[in-house]
Design a protein around this motif. Structure first.
Motif, short mmCIF file in Angstrom:
data_model
loop_
_atom_site.label_atom_id
_atom_site.label_comp_id
_atom_site.label_asym_id
_atom_site.label_seq_id
_atom_site.Cartn_x
_atom_site.Cartn_y
_atom_site.Cartn_z
N ALA A 233 0.82 -1.21 0.00
CA ALA A 233 0.00 0.00 0.00
C ALA A 233 0.85 1.26 0.00
O ALA A 233 0.50 2.27 -0.63
CB ALA A 233 -0.93 0.00 1.22
N ALA A 234 1.99 1.21 0.70
CA ALA A 234 2.86 2.39 0.77
C ALA A 234 3.40 2.76 -0.61
O ALA A 234 3.44 3.94 -0.98
CB ALA A 234 4.02 2.12 1.73
N LYS A 236 2.03 1.92 -3.50
CA LYS A 236 0.90 2.34 -4.33
C LYS A 236 0.51 3.79 -4.05
O LYS A 236 0.18 4.55 -4.96
CB LYS A 236 -0.29 1.42 -4.09
CG LYS A 236 -1.46 1.65 -5.04
CD LYS A 236 -2.52 0.59 -4.84
CE LYS A 236 -3.67 0.78 -5.83
NZ LYS A 236 -4.70 -0.27 -5.68
N GLU A 237 0.57 4.17 -2.78
CA GLU A 237 0.17 5.53 -2.39
C GLU A 237 1.24 6.56 -2.72
O GLU A 237 0.93 7.72 -2.97
CB GLU A 237 -0.14 5.56 -0.88
CG GLU A 237 -1.40 4.83 -0.49
CD GLU A 237 -2.64 5.41 -1.14
OE1 GLU A 237 -2.74 6.65 -1.21
OE2 GLU A 237 -3.50 4.63 -1.59
N ASP A 238 2.49 6.16 -2.70
CA ASP A 238 3.58 7.11 -2.92
C ASP A 238 4.57 6.54 -3.94
O ASP A 238 5.77 6.51 -3.71
CB ASP A 238 4.28 7.42 -1.59
CG ASP A 238 5.14 8.68 -1.67
OD1 ASP A 238 5.07 9.38 -2.71
OD2 ASP A 238 5.89 8.95 -0.72
#
Length: 252
Positions: A233-234, A236-238
């Motif tokens: 998720a990290a 994907k988000e950044d």
């Protein structure tokens, strides 16, 4: 007697087939012969040479592309073929994955990847002068690069801010090639074939050496980042931050 000869030939064929099945080198040799016969037709015109070359580049088959070039540049294409394909395939995978998720500055990221591509598969054309006289043995052409593939009207003059990729990983197999290229006719009789007659810039030699020394590490890291987009998720988000870090890790 004929039946006996047929049976002997059948046994020999079966034995040969079994040997081919067991011998990987023999299978590879046979496959290369088949590929050569089916994939590498002789270029009867300069335009055919350009078309076959670009098709091979699009397929990331740099060995085949080399068959349509004269010896100096062809040698480096073959030398860098395996490593360039690994890197190119990894870039293709990340390009595809980025299109499936929401990424800030995706155009910027794609441009950087396009620059790092050993030889971009898209956006490149070769305009060739017509040759109608069979006695003519040379022709001229021009590389034409279309920035539309990147979704922009023109190619930027410099790398986007914060990106500092290795010089050897920018346009590895085409860096330094002239915009204007020559074509020459080689061979005799039914073996005549047109080829792109391009020099071998020292930048290409250096890039091929760097790719060999790198041993696919950059390609592996690009693949890892691609596979992590949906899992982490990290990332994907950044994504942009992780991508910049990857690119700059290989800065020189």
């Amino acid at each position: 007697m004929r039946r006996l000869i047929f049976l002997v030939l059948l046994v020999l064929a079966a034995a040969g087939g079994y040997h081919l099945y067991k011998d990987k080198d023999a299978r590879k040799l046979l496959q290369s012969v088949v590929d050569k016969a089916t994939k590498n037709p002789l270029a009867k015109t300069p335009k055919e040479a350009a078309d076959y070359f670009l098709k091979a580049i699009k397929d990331r088959d740099y060995e085949r592309a080399a068959d349509y070039c004269t010896s100096a540049y062809a040698e480096q294409l073959r030398a860098g073929a395996a490593d360039a394909k690994k890197l190119g395939d990894a870039i293709d995978g990340l390009m595809d994955k980025m299109s499936l998720v929401k990424i800030t500055n995706i155009g910027e990221c794609k441009y950087v990847l396009w620059c790092m591509d050993p030889f971009p598969r898209e956006g490149l054309a070769i305009v060739v002068s017509e040759v109608n006289d069979p006695k003519v043995k040379t022709a001229a052409g021009t590389f034409v690069l279309s920035p539309k593939i990147l979704g922009v009207d023109r190619i930027p003059d410099q790398m986007p801010q914060n990106y500092h990729p290795s010089r050897d990983f920018i346009g590895g197999l085409y860096k330094g090639l002239p915009e204007r290229i020559n074509f020459v006719k080689e061979g005799e009789g039914d073996k005549v074939s047109w080829k792109l007659d391009m020099p071998c810039p020292p930048e290409v030699v250096s890039a091929v050496q760097s790719m060999k020394k790198n041993e696919g590490s950059l390609a592996r890291e690009i693949r890892d980042l691609s596979q992590s987009i949906n899992k982490d998720a990290a990332i994907k988000e950044d994504f942009t931050r992780f991508f910049v870090e990857l690119v700059n890790k290989w800065a020189m």
